[in-house]
Design a protein around this motif. Structure first.
Motif, mmCIF file in Angstrom:
data_model
loop_
_atom_site.group_PDB
_atom_site.id
_atom_site.type_symbol
_atom_site.label_atom_id
_atom_site.label_comp_id
_atom_site.label_asym_id
_atom_site.label_seq_id
_atom_site.Cartn_x
_atom_site.Cartn_y
_atom_site.Cartn_z
ATOM 1 N N VAL A 173 0.842 -1.192 0.000
ATOM 2 C CA VAL A 173 0.000 0.000 0.000
ATOM 3 C C VAL A 173 0.879 1.244 0.000
ATOM 4 C CG1 VAL A 173 -1.685 1.348 1.311
ATOM 5 C CG2 VAL A 173 -1.940 -1.131 1.148
ATOM 6 N N GLY A 174 0.598 2.165 -0.900
ATOM 7 C CA GLY A 174 1.360 3.396 -1.002
ATOM 8 C C GLY A 174 2.444 3.379 -2.056
ATOM 9 N N ASP A 175 2.793 2.210 -2.537
ATOM 10 C CA ASP A 175 3.833 2.093 -3.565
ATOM 11 C C ASP A 175 3.172 2.172 -4.939
ATOM 12 O OD1 ASP A 175 5.960 1.567 -5.200
ATOM 13 O OD2 ASP A 175 6.484 -0.365 -4.301
ATOM 14 N N ARG A 176 3.333 3.300 -5.633
ATOM 15 C CA ARG A 176 2.714 3.494 -6.937
ATOM 16 C C ARG A 176 3.644 3.109 -8.089
ATOM 17 N NH1 ARG A 176 -1.433 2.601 -7.575
ATOM 18 N NH2 ARG A 176 -1.932 4.080 -9.213
ATOM 19 N N ASN A 177 4.827 2.614 -7.769
ATOM 20 C CA ASN A 177 5.757 2.169 -8.800
ATOM 21 C C ASN A 177 5.380 0.753 -9.229
ATOM 22 O OD1 ASN A 177 7.862 1.484 -10.466
ATOM 23 N ND2 ASN A 177 9.485 1.936 -8.990
ATOM 24 N N LYS A 178 4.740 0.622 -10.382
ATOM 25 C CA LYS A 178 4.245 -0.673 -10.828
ATOM 26 C C LYS A 178 5.376 -1.692 -11.054
ATOM 27 C CE LYS A 178 -0.224 0.104 -11.022
ATOM 28 N NZ LYS A 178 -0.957 0.189 -12.290
ATOM 29 N N GLN A 179 6.613 -1.221 -11.178
ATOM 30 C CA GLN A 179 7.738 -2.139 -11.327
ATOM 31 C C GLN A 179 7.960 -2.962 -10.065
ATOM 32 O OE1 GLN A 179 11.147 0.160 -12.607
ATOM 33 N NE2 GLN A 179 10.447 0.233 -14.731
ATOM 34 N N ASN A 180 7.462 -2.464 -8.939
ATOM 35 C CA ASN A 180 7.586 -3.194 -7.678
ATOM 36 C C ASN A 180 6.402 -4.125 -7.426
ATOM 37 O OD1 ASN A 180 9.991 -1.829 -7.103
ATOM 38 N ND2 ASN A 180 8.908 -0.145 -6.109
ATOM 39 N N TRP A 181 5.396 -4.041 -8.266
ATOM 40 C CA TRP A 181 4.235 -4.906 -8.139
ATOM 41 C C TRP A 181 4.492 -6.232 -8.849
ATOM 42 C CZ3 TRP A 181 -1.175 -2.258 -8.377
ATOM 43 C CH2 TRP A 181 -1.152 -1.055 -7.655
ATOM 44 N N ASN A 182 3.727 -7.241 -8.474
ATOM 45 C CA ASN A 182 3.807 -8.514 -9.197
ATOM 46 C C ASN A 182 2.392 -9.073 -9.337
ATOM 47 O OD1 ASN A 182 4.343 -11.054 -10.286
ATOM 48 N ND2 ASN A 182 6.279 -11.237 -9.163
ATOM 49 N N ILE A 183 1.660 -8.516 -10.281
ATOM 50 C CA ILE A 183 0.281 -8.930 -10.494
ATOM 51 C C ILE A 183 0.221 -10.360 -11.001
ATOM 52 C CG2 ILE A 183 -1.798 -8.490 -11.871
ATOM 53 C CD1 ILE A 183 -1.121 -5.513 -11.732
ATOM 54 N N GLY A 184 1.182 -10.729 -11.855
ATOM 55 C CA GLY A 184 1.182 -12.079 -12.413
ATOM 56 C C GLY A 184 1.260 -13.160 -11.347
ATOM 57 N N THR A 185 2.199 -13.024 -10.437
ATOM 58 C CA THR A 185 2.343 -14.003 -9.359
ATOM 59 C C THR A 185 1.123 -13.993 -8.448
ATOM 60 O OG1 THR A 185 4.750 -13.875 -9.371
ATOM 61 C CG2 THR A 185 3.727 -14.646 -7.348
ATOM 62 N N ALA A 186 0.617 -12.790 -8.153
ATOM 63 C CA ALA A 186 -0.557 -12.689 -7.279
ATOM 64 C C ALA A 186 -1.753 -13.399 -7.893
ATOM 65 C CB ALA A 186 -0.884 -11.224 -7.013
ATOM 66 N N VAL A 187 -1.989 -13.200 -9.173
ATOM 67 C CA VAL A 187 -3.122 -13.839 -9.849
ATOM 68 C C VAL A 187 -2.928 -15.348 -9.937
ATOM 69 C CG1 VAL A 187 -4.358 -14.027 -12.048
ATOM 70 C CG2 VAL A 187 -3.751 -11.772 -11.142
ATOM 71 N N GLU A 188 -1.724 -15.781 -10.243
ATOM 72 C CA GLU A 188 -1.451 -17.221 -10.318
ATOM 73 C C GLU A 188 -1.715 -17.902 -8.978
ATOM 74 O OE1 GLU A 188 2.285 -20.258 -11.351
ATOM 75 O OE2 GLU A 188 2.501 -18.094 -11.584
ATOM 76 N N ASN A 189 -1.211 -17.310 -7.900
ATOM 77 C CA ASN A 189 -1.417 -17.902 -6.572
ATOM 78 C C ASN A 189 -2.872 -17.840 -6.140
ATOM 79 O OD1 ASN A 189 1.317 -18.339 -6.546
ATOM 80 N ND2 ASN A 189 1.799 -16.725 -5.084
ATOM 81 N N LEU A 190 -3.548 -16.758 -6.505
ATOM 82 C CA LEU A 190 -4.974 -16.633 -6.201
ATOM 83 C C LEU A 190 -5.761 -17.789 -6.793
ATOM 84 C CD1 LEU A 190 -7.542 -14.989 -5.328
ATOM 85 C CD2 LEU A 190 -7.418 -13.910 -7.591
ATOM 86 N N TRP A 191 -5.513 -18.093 -8.053
ATOM 87 C CA TRP A 191 -6.303 -19.124 -8.722
ATOM 88 C C TRP A 191 -5.935 -20.534 -8.293
ATOM 89 C CZ3 TRP A 191 -10.695 -19.014 -11.588
ATOM 90 C CH2 TRP A 191 -11.219 -17.742 -11.812
ATOM 91 N N LEU A 192 -4.742 -20.721 -7.780
ATOM 92 C CA LEU A 192 -4.416 -22.020 -7.182
ATOM 93 C C LEU A 192 -5.318 -22.274 -5.974
ATOM 94 C CD1 LEU A 192 -0.486 -22.021 -7.289
ATOM 95 C CD2 LEU A 192 -2.048 -23.419 -8.674
ATOM 96 N N ILE A 193 -5.559 -21.217 -5.189
ATOM 97 C CA ILE A 193 -6.442 -21.346 -4.027
ATOM 98 C C ILE A 193 -7.900 -21.468 -4.459
ATOM 99 C CG2 ILE A 193 -7.284 -20.193 -1.941
ATOM 100 C CD1 ILE A 193 -4.479 -21.392 -1.700
#
Length: 203
Positions: A173-193
């Motif tokens: 939260v608060g980090d607007r630098n998208k280079q520090n985000w990892n949407i791909g990993t987050a989505v992959e792990n989400l769908w495993l659950i």
């Protein structure tokens, strides 16, 4: 059992997992759109028009904690409309202190899915201001921030439909630098659950 998986946006869908899930299960996928208003409208309309026994809400989230890993998945067990109230110059007063409105919406923790519980806050604007972060941290002590979660709690509780809310951390939260985000990993792990949850229903 008829299940609805409700996801805010198409980028939060792992297409290959969804394609496998829908072939063998009585399950629908609903894209609610971003934010509180879209979620309340789309989910309410859908649940009124369709016979659904269980809602699984999923998506990505920002975390307030430096201890949470990017890609870590949580079950949100309580959530709040955190910016619902009065913004004063140096303080925020939640609507629960002024009106007859709840501060928290709660949902029972499900031990069968093997992920930790979390407290969330739901806001209308992504938080990128350190003063606002401090206010939310002091008032709510939340683990994650989203734009939709509490809306799902509200709708499902009003319509008496059981649900789970699952969120995967994509950023701080608060980090607007998208280079520090990892949407791909987050989505992959989400769908495993999400896949595990759906499979548990049909065992």
């Amino acid at each position: 059992m008829k299940i609805c998986i409700a996801i805010p946006t198409p980028i939060e869908i792992e297409t290959s997992v969804w394609e496998r899930l829908k072939t063998n299960n009585n399950i629908d996928l609903l894209i609610t759109g971003i934010g509180i208003a879209n979620t309340i409208f789309q989910l309410t309309k859908y649940l009124i028009l369709h016979k659904i026994d269980f809602v699984i809400h999923g998506g990505i989230a920002g975390t307030f904690s430096s201890e949470h890993k990017i890609g870590q998945v949580f079950q949100v067990v309580r959530d709040s409309f955190a910016d619902f109230g009065v913004n004063e110059q140096d303080a925020f007063i939640h609507a629960s202190e002024i009106f007859n409105e709840p501060k928290w919406f709660n949902n029972a923790f499900n031990h069968n899915i093997g992920i930790p519980p979390a407290t969330g806050i739901t806001v209308n604007s992504i938080t990128a201001n350190i003063n606002t972060i401090n206010i939310y941290s002091q008032n709510f002590n939340a683990d994650i921030e989203t734009l939709e979660n509490a809306a799902v709690f509200l709708v499902c509780k009003q319509l008496n439909i059981p649900f789970l809310s699952i969120r995967s951390v994509s950023n701080r939260v608060g980090d607007r630098n998208k280079q520090n985000w990892n949407i791909g990993t987050a989505v992959e792990n989400l769908w495993l659950i999400l896949k595990k949850i759906v499979n548990n229903f049909h065992e």
